[in-house]
Design a protein around this motif. Structure first.
Motif, short mmCIF file in Angstrom:
data_model
loop_
_atom_site.label_atom_id
_atom_site.label_comp_id
_atom_site.label_asym_id
_atom_site.label_seq_id
_atom_site.Cartn_x
_atom_site.Cartn_y
_atom_site.Cartn_z
N LYS A 233 -15.71 -63.84 9.61
CA LYS A 233 -14.35 -63.12 9.88
C LYS A 233 -14.76 -61.52 9.45
CE LYS A 233 -10.79 -66.08 10.63
NZ LYS A 233 -9.83 -66.93 10.21
N HIS A 235 -17.99 -58.81 8.34
CA HIS A 235 -19.47 -58.43 8.31
C HIS A 235 -19.70 -56.88 7.52
CE1 HIS A 235 -22.54 -56.60 11.23
NE2 HIS A 235 -23.04 -57.02 10.05
N PRO A 286 -16.55 -59.96 14.47
CA PRO A 286 -15.75 -60.05 13.07
C PRO A 286 -14.73 -59.24 13.20
CG PRO A 286 -17.62 -58.44 12.90
CD PRO A 286 -17.64 -59.08 14.47
#
Ligand code: SF4
Length: 500
Positions: A233, A235, A286
């Motif tokens: 979720k 990055h 993400p």
């Protein structure tokens, strides 16, 4: 922990590498293959030198205007929804990363290959703080299991063979795995897939940051960078502050240069251009994208006429493959994260401890092969000389070296002293030399003669041979002119006879 990590001097590490026949052959074999691939790929392109010149221009222009392009990149990345952080030091970079992790209550991280994250030792730091970190590039995964650091910028496990890899992965699998590439890669793939799906955060490096769009660019061959940058979720991208290029048009040039110089590929299997986190109508990606821009000593090189060009580097590894020193000792002997000629220049510039790292500049024959190999024409061989000079100015080399160089200067700068020294050396080599050369392992010849034979000093010096040749030439000229005069006399006498 490997022998290299417990050896504290460059000399000791080089000795370990030279004594390891497997390592030497493996490094030689792979670098040779990479060089051949590069040669073929650049020949196929046709006008490689023009591409190199263009690459040099782009890097030189960007670094000369880094403040402008960096601010433009940050502005556009933020506009695309990214969080941008600045880290002045390695410690700040890892602290920022940890803060993001804590805010997300993250417990696990997957990483794709990134030299800058090696530079800040992120794995060690996060693991110390109770976070699981898994490298997902196969080579990086192997050396992570071995508890080692990369020994090549592009091929981190260049020094390992199939049997060694099988042993490491068998330990991980809890059962013996055969030394078969397909089986080993299959095991790694299934193991890593679980990790990708479970990870809270993905960390990647960044090959280039594009100023005009605020995008980050990732080149990879295994597809893992895509998984790392899309499945978790959050990055996080770590990038050196110099990795900026102005535009997508410049990326076109870099995409010709980087894969060809690195592995001899026309293009890597994957090239991702990521502009911000997932948008509402995106299927994957993400929710948050953080970019950590690292200085860590880079800005000290800006404006330095001798070293600024080191910031042009695009981390292709071609200079390692071309370097006769790297090809003999591999990467771990250098002791730092970056090895080969770029490591010998960059490490002393980035590290505070000049005494320890400055001597890396001596690990070079100054042949210039690194410059010839470099796709953006960085004159590393000149920089190595500047570092050596700086070492001398700062009094870093041992006193014996200073005395030796002073003695050599005294002898070599006066012909009579030089002749006398040569005479003495010729006399003394009678006791040290065999038929092939000087084999005795004493004094300054100790290290040299361990792996090769020093040639004997010629019985007659070049100067003496030159004098001798000159004398012979004069004699020949004198002989020819005496023959010519005798011929003239004879012809004259014959002419007189004919007339009478
Ligand atoms: S110095 Fe040049 S050849 Fe070496 S890694 Fe950097 S770009 Fe590649």
């Amino acid at each position: 922990m490997s022998e290299f990590q417990t050896s504290h001097t460059l000399k000791d590490r080089i000795q370990i590498a030279l004594n390891d026949d497997f390592l030497r052959n493996a490094v030689k074999f792979t670098t040779e293959r990479l060089r051949k691939n590069k040669q073929a790929a650049t020949e196929e392109l046709g006008n490689w030198e023009e591409w190199r010149a263009r690459g040099q221009e782009i890097r030189s222009h960007t670094i000369a205007n880094l403040d402008y392009y960096l601010s433009l990149f940050v502005k556009n990345a933020r506009a695309a929804g990214c969080y941008v952080h600045f880290a002045a030091t390695a410690q700040e970079a890892v602290d920022i990363t940890l803060k993001i992790m804590e805010a997300k209550q993250a417990k696990s991280v997957v990483k794709s290959k990134s030299m800058v994250s090696e530079e800040v030792h992120i794995n060690h730091f996060l693991q110390k703080n109770g976070i699981e970190v898994v490298e997902t590039d196969l080579g990086e995964y192997i050396i992570q299991l071995a508890g080692e650091t990369p020994s090549h910028i592009i091929i981190p496990a260049i020094h390992k063979n199939k049997e060694q890899v099988a042993e490491l992965l068998s330990r991980e699998a809890g059962k013996p795995l055969p030394a078969d590439t397909a089986v080993l890669a299959g095991f790694a793939r299934s193991k890593l897939r679980e990790k990708f799906l479970q990870a809270d955060i993905g960390i990647t490096g960044c090959n280039f940051g594009i100023a005009e769009t605020g995008s980050i660019v990732l080149f990879s061959n295994e597809g893992n960078a895509r998984m790392v940058s899309t499945l978790p979720k959050t990055h996080i991208t770590m990038m050196g502050m110099e990795r900026i290029i102005p535009s997508l048009e410049d990326l076109e040039v870099m995409a010709q240069l980087l894969p060809r110089a690195a592995t001899g590929q026309k293009l890597t299997v994957y090239m991702s251009v990521i502009s911000g986190p997932k948008r509402l109508d995106d299927l994957d990606g993400p929710e948050e994208l953080h970019i950590i821009i690292l200085d860590n000593g880079r800005s000290n090189q800006l404006g330095d006429p001798e070293f600024q060009e080191v910031l042009h580097c695009i981390r292709c590894g071609a200079c390692l493959n071309a370097c006769p020193v790297y090809r003999h000792i591999g990467g771990h002997a250098y002791g730092g994260v970056y090895s080969g000629p770029i490591g010998a220049v960059l490490t002393p510039l980035l590290q505070e401890d000049k005494k320890t790292w400055g001597e890396l500049a001596n690990a070079s024959s100054l042949c210039g092969a690194c410059y010839e190999a470099c796709p953006v024409k960085i004159p590393l061989h000149d920089m190595l000389v500047y570092i050596r000079r700086r070492n001398v100015e700062e009094g870093l080399p041992p006193k014996s070296e200073k005395w030796g160089m002073n003695a050599f200067k005294k002898i070599a700068s006066h012909h009579k002293r030089f002749r006398l020294a040569m005479k003495a050396a010729r006399w003394s080599q009678k006791f040290l030399a065999g038929t092939d050369g000087i084999t005795a392992r004493i004094g300054p010849l100790k290290g040299w003669n361990m792996y090769r034979i020093a040639p004997k000093i010629a019985n007659r010096s070049f100067r003496d041979s030159w004098d001798h040749l000159n004398q012979e030439l004069q004699q020949e000229k004198a002989d020819i002119s005496s023959v010519q005069s005798r011929l003239k006399e004879m012809l004259a006498k014959r002419g007189e006879k004919d007339e009478s």
